[in-house]
Structure formats: C-alpha cells, structure tokens
Write a protein that holds these residues in place. Sequence first.
Motif, PDB file in Angstrom:
ATOM      1  N   ASN A 193       0.813  -1.218   0.000  1.00 45.33           N
ATOM      2  CA  ASN A 193       0.000   0.000   0.000  1.00 45.33           C
ATOM      3  C   ASN A 193       0.845   1.267   0.000  1.00 45.33           C
ATOM      4  O   ASN A 193       0.422   2.301  -0.478  1.00 45.33           O
ATOM      5  CB  ASN A 193      -0.959   0.025   1.199  1.00 45.33           C
ATOM      6  CG  ASN A 193      -2.206  -0.758   0.924  1.00 45.33           C
ATOM      7  OD1 ASN A 193      -2.532  -1.087  -0.213  1.00 45.33           O
ATOM      8  ND2 ASN A 193      -2.933  -1.066   1.980  1.00 45.33           N
TER       9      ASN A 193
ATOM     10  N   GLU B 165      -5.015   2.124  -2.279  1.00 43.22           N
ATOM     11  CA  GLU B 165      -4.852   1.857  -0.853  1.00 43.22           C
ATOM     12  C   GLU B 165      -6.208   1.733  -0.170  1.00 43.22           C
ATOM     13  O   GLU B 165      -6.442   0.811   0.615  1.00 43.22           O
ATOM     14  CB  GLU B 165      -4.040   2.989  -0.210  1.00 43.22           C
ATOM     15  CG  GLU B 165      -3.843   2.832   1.271  1.00 43.22           C
ATOM     16  CD  GLU B 165      -3.133   4.025   1.906  1.00 43.22           C
ATOM     17  OE1 GLU B 165      -3.014   4.022   3.138  1.00 43.22           O
ATOM     18  OE2 GLU B 165      -2.707   4.945   1.174  1.00 43.22           O
TER      19      GLU B 165
ATOM     20  N   ARG C 107      -3.585   6.481  -3.526  1.00 43.74           N
ATOM     21  CA  ARG C 107      -4.531   6.547  -2.406  1.00 43.74           C
ATOM     22  C   ARG C 107      -5.790   5.740  -2.728  1.00 43.74           C
ATOM     23  O   ARG C 107      -6.319   5.047  -1.863  1.00 43.74           O
ATOM     24  CB  ARG C 107      -4.884   8.013  -2.094  1.00 43.74           C
ATOM     25  CG  ARG C 107      -5.884   8.192  -0.963  1.00 43.74           C
ATOM     26  CD  ARG C 107      -5.343   7.709   0.360  1.00 43.74           C
ATOM     27  NE  ARG C 107      -6.282   7.989   1.435  1.00 43.74           N
ATOM     28  CZ  ARG C 107      -6.291   7.353   2.589  1.00 43.74           C
ATOM     29  NH1 ARG C 107      -5.391   6.451   2.850  1.00 43.74           N
ATOM     30  NH2 ARG C 107      -7.166   7.650   3.506  1.00 43.74           N
TER      31      ARG C 107
END
Length: 112
Positions: free
Chosen positions: A65, A73, A70
């Motif tokens: 991650n 993730e 983002r």
Amino acid sequence: MKHIQVAQNQEEATCVIHSFLKKGFTSKDIYLLAYDKEWAHELTEVTHTKKYRIAEQGIFETAVNMLLSREDELLSKMASLGLSNQEANRYKEEMKQGHIVVIGAQSQSIPY
C-alpha cells in the motif's frame, strides 16, 4: 457483522459512530475512511475509533500500500474489512466527493 454508512462531515460521522455503538459495536470495531489521508487520521483521533493497522491487512499488503495510489490503498483496506470490489468502488467514489465512510466490522468478520 458489518455495517457501512456514508457521512457528509465530521459531525454526521460522530452521529453514525454513536448509532453503531448502540447496535453493539465497540470503538475498536469502527473504522473511518476518507480520501484525504491526513483528515482520515485526524477524524480517527477525534472520534476515538480504531486506527487501521497492519493486523487488519497484513504486513505484505501494508508494505504494498505504501507504493499504491490513495485510491488503490483505500480499495485494499476496504477489501480487508470484507467489502466486495463493487462496494469498495462505490464507497471510494463517495470519499472522492469528500464524504466519510464509516465501517463497523466486528472482529470475527475481519480476515486476519
């Protein structure tokens, strides 16, 4: 058991958290996710909800991650909390609009 609700702001997220607590979740069962990582961290601190840790996802996924966007993730975190790809994509779009996703996931439903 898993419950998910979208909040428009911090005040609404706090109300959602209280409703989850009334449903039998503990603060350790409640996760807040927001698109902005710093804001998500602040919300977690203010609302005393569970910090998303390695235990929820695993060391390998956590390391990966750090290299992902983002969005990727968030999708990974939601998957580790038991959301389907379709659900995770839907809630990712909510977060991109500035909303907060509140997930109540009791420990037995989280794959370790």
